[in-house]
Scaffold this active site. Structure first.
Site, PDB file in Angstrom:
ATOM      1  N   LYS A 188       0.935  -1.252   0.130  1.00 34.42           N
ATOM      2  CA  LYS A 188       0.139  -0.116   0.138  1.00 34.42           C
ATOM      3  C   LYS A 188       1.001   1.208  -0.024  1.00 34.42           C
ATOM      4  O   LYS A 188       1.626   1.452   0.933  1.00 34.42           O
ATOM      5  CB  LYS A 188      -1.046   0.105   1.262  1.00 34.42           C
ATOM      6  CG  LYS A 188      -1.763   1.178   1.034  1.00 34.42           C
ATOM      7  CD  LYS A 188      -2.611   1.625   2.348  1.00 34.42           C
ATOM      8  CE  LYS A 188      -1.885   2.691   3.197  1.00 34.42           C
ATOM      9  NZ  LYS A 188      -1.819   4.058   2.412  1.00 34.42           N
ATOM     10  N   GLU A 262      10.457   0.951  10.108  1.00 34.62           N
ATOM     11  CA  GLU A 262      11.685   1.816   9.824  1.00 34.62           C
ATOM     12  C   GLU A 262      10.583   3.150  10.010  1.00 34.62           C
ATOM     13  O   GLU A 262       9.670   3.622   9.325  1.00 34.62           O
ATOM     14  CB  GLU A 262      11.876   2.107   8.216  1.00 34.62           C
ATOM     15  CG  GLU A 262      12.460   0.781   7.794  1.00 34.62           C
ATOM     16  CD  GLU A 262      13.931   0.653   7.945  1.00 34.62           C
ATOM     17  OE1 GLU A 262      14.455   1.374   8.738  1.00 34.62           O
ATOM     18  OE2 GLU A 262      14.229  -0.223   7.586  1.00 34.62           O
ATOM     19  N   CYS A 296      13.369  10.811   6.524  1.00 33.36           N
ATOM     20  CA  CYS A 296      13.387  10.174   7.648  1.00 33.36           C
ATOM     21  C   CYS A 296      14.646  10.423   8.468  1.00 33.36           C
ATOM     22  O   CYS A 296      14.669  10.902   9.709  1.00 33.36           O
ATOM     23  CB  CYS A 296      12.895   8.960   7.689  1.00 33.36           C
ATOM     24  SG  CYS A 296      14.157   7.974   6.509  1.00 33.36           S
ATOM     25  N   GLU A 393      10.290  15.478  15.798  1.00 29.48           N
ATOM     26  CA  GLU A 393      10.869  15.486  14.338  1.00 29.48           C
ATOM     27  C   GLU A 393       9.738  16.524  13.366  1.00 29.48           C
ATOM     28  O   GLU A 393       8.598  16.355  13.998  1.00 29.48           O
ATOM     29  CB  GLU A 393      10.372  13.907  13.692  1.00 29.48           C
ATOM     30  CG  GLU A 393      10.496  13.925  12.173  1.00 29.48           C
ATOM     31  CD  GLU A 393      10.123  12.351  11.685  1.00 29.48           C
ATOM     32  OE1 GLU A 393       9.101  11.785  11.974  1.00 29.48           O
ATOM     33  OE2 GLU A 393      10.954  11.989  10.942  1.00 29.48           O
TER      34      GLU A 393
END
Ligand code: NAP
Ligand code: MG
Length: 481
Positions: A188, A262, A296, A393
């Protein structure tokens, strides 16, 4: 030294779109066929540069996911686990070559759908995606050499869920090792960037991959959740936020599903006073402004040795002024559009927090396009270690700067984060590099460079950045028992 943006003006060099073929409406790719979603619902994929509609994409519900998983399970038992490993390798090679042939179209679609600069899509995303497939195609018939004296077996159906920052690249990272090791796939893509995954489905079809070996279902978070929860999915490979990673762990707790996660990051980029400073400034720029900071492992926390801080900040501001911001399809563009209006809101929220926290804020002095989702590259200087900006983040073009005096101090500061995905070290001394690489709690440490990727080297995090490795031999092991 002028910092006027107009000193670096270029003529427009907008990539053409005449050669791309997009359907008006995409179904789901299940069992080697394009099928209408049982949900009967479609959503629009748009261009973040001008908010233009690109295509209708199907929204897969639980029944659609079930059909895809059943097709993958059947393909695993009837075909994929029976053909020779060398045959598996040939299919993967074929997919990689077809992707190379269609690289220009894939790059343009990636740029249109995600907002990333065409130069990056063309020179980084698509070639790296092909390289991953080539790399793992080569391993398919050599697993006995990869894992000597071990009898390794595939897991079955892999459910793979990917984010919007490197759409085709993440699809390749997931599909290549799964197929090479003999697993079948239900993948997906993220809701805002489904189009290159759907083009990949067309390529997979063209490559003649047996029906059901790869199934691509589009949709939102609930589509991903249905994949994770499906009892016939034996392996979950997820790249995305730490929050969703935690939900996934809850769902699979107590089952025998294998998982690799991850997740997010807040990576430290460390500049010592003996570093080649101009190179380091390029590395800082690449570390945080590459792909609008939608990375990331972005080097979003800069640590500069105190005695060179003023000089580095001056050089950095000057270099930032020369960045070209605007139409992602323009070949001169360095910084494209933020992927979605929600992400832009999140980034702006953090910029407001930073201003309120009282750190000095510097933004590039330039006009942004008056349509679309754009954000000026932003620096926050003299940020406190405890500041929200230094801890959370942001996933955008926002860099925090802190200073340090000694190695021990910077190690302590760099490791003071819930994340541990990557780090960068800039110094002339090899001994300093080795000292730091062994003490930084980060999955990847780059020395005198940043954001470099290779299919042969494993990638993954510590702490809240997740677990498991993708790439290299480690990436194969994650799909075998
Ligand atoms: P996200 O919200 O976690 O979404 C990632 C994917 O998961 C999307 O396909 C999303 O679908 C799907 N999803 C959402 N809710 C789900 C659920 N409950 N169960 C299963 N799947 C679900 O992350 P994002 O905002 O797209 O991506 C940004 C994040 O990804 C950042 O935190 C970044 O650090 C991380 N990231 C990590 C790596 C790495 O290698 N460590 C690489 C890239 C990105 P929808 O799109 O439809 O919501
Ligand atoms: Mg889009």
């Amino acid at each position: 030294m002028s910092t006027e943006n107009k000193n670096w003006e270029y003529a427009d060099a907008v990539e053409g779109t005449g050669h791309i073929k997009l359907k008006e409406k995409y179904g789901l790719y299940i069992n080697g066929e394009w099928v209408a979603p049982r949900s009967k619902t479609y959503f629009s994929s748009t261009n973040p540069h001008d908010e233009a509609h690109l295509a209708e994409v199907a929204q897969a519900n639980k029944q659609d996911v079930d059909a895809a998983v059943i097709a993958a399970e059947r393909a695993y038992h009837d075909v994929w686990s029976k053909i020779t490993p060398a045959e598996r390798g040939k299919y993967i090679f074929r997919i990689a070559r077809l992707m190379q042939e269609q690289a220009k179209e894939l790059a343009v679609i990636e740029s249109l759908d995600s907002g990333k600069p065409i130069r990056e899509a063309r020179d980084i995303d698509i070639p790296l995606a092909c390289n991953h497939l080539f790399y793992y195609a080569g391993w398919a018939d050599k697993l006995d050499y990869a894992f000597p004296n071990q009898k390794k077996e595939p897991l079955g159906v892999a459910g793979q869920i990917i984010p919007w920052n490197f759409p085709l690249l993440m699809a390749a990272w997931k599909i290549a090792p799964a197929l090479a090791t003999g697993n079948t796939v239900v993948l997906k893509p993220a809701e805002t960037t489904s189009l290159t995954a759907l083009k990949l489905a067309e390529i997979i079809d063209e490559a003649g991959l047996p029906p059901g070996v790869v199934n691509i279902v589009t949709g939102f978070g609930d589509t991903g959740a249905a994949i994770v929860a499906h009892p016939k999915v034996s392996k979950v490979a997820f790249t995305g936020s730490t929050a969703v990673g935690k939900l996934i762990q809850k769902t699979i707790a107590g089952t025998d599903k294998k998982a690799t996660l991850e997740l997010g990051g807040k990576s430290a980029n460390i500049i010592f006073d003996d570093a080649p400073l101009d190179q380091a400034v390029e590395g800082i720029i690449n570390g945080i402004f590459f792909n609008q900071g939608h990375v990331c492992c972005a080097g979003s926390r800069l640590f500069v040795q105190e005695n060179i801080a003023d000089k580095v900040i001056r050089k950095l501001k000057h270099r930032m002024q020369s960045l070209q911001i605007g139409n992602p399809l323009d070949k001169n563009t360095d910084i494209g559009a933020i992927n979605s209006s929600e992400q832009l809101k999140t980034i702006n929220k953090y910029i407001d927090i930073g201003r309120k926290e009282g750190s000095e804020c510097f933004q590039v002095d330039c006009a942004l396009p008056n349509k679309g989702y754009y954000c000026k590259p932003t620096l926050f200087i003299n940020v406190a270690q405890s500041s929200v900006l230094a801890q959370e983040e942001i996933f955008g073009p926002v860099l925090t700067i802190q200073t340090f005096r000694t190695i021990d101090e910077v190690i302590q500061k760099a490791n003071n984060s819930p994340y541990g995905l990557a780090a960068g070290v800039w110094t002339d001394k090899g001994s300093k590099i080795f000292n730091l690489t062994s003490k930084l709690k980060a999955g990847v440490v780059w020395a005198n460079t940043y954001n470099k990727f290779d299919p042969a080297s494993p990638f993954g995090g510590y702490k809240e950045s997740g677990f498991g490795r993708e790439g290299g031999l480690h990436g194969l092991g994650a799909y075998l028992k």
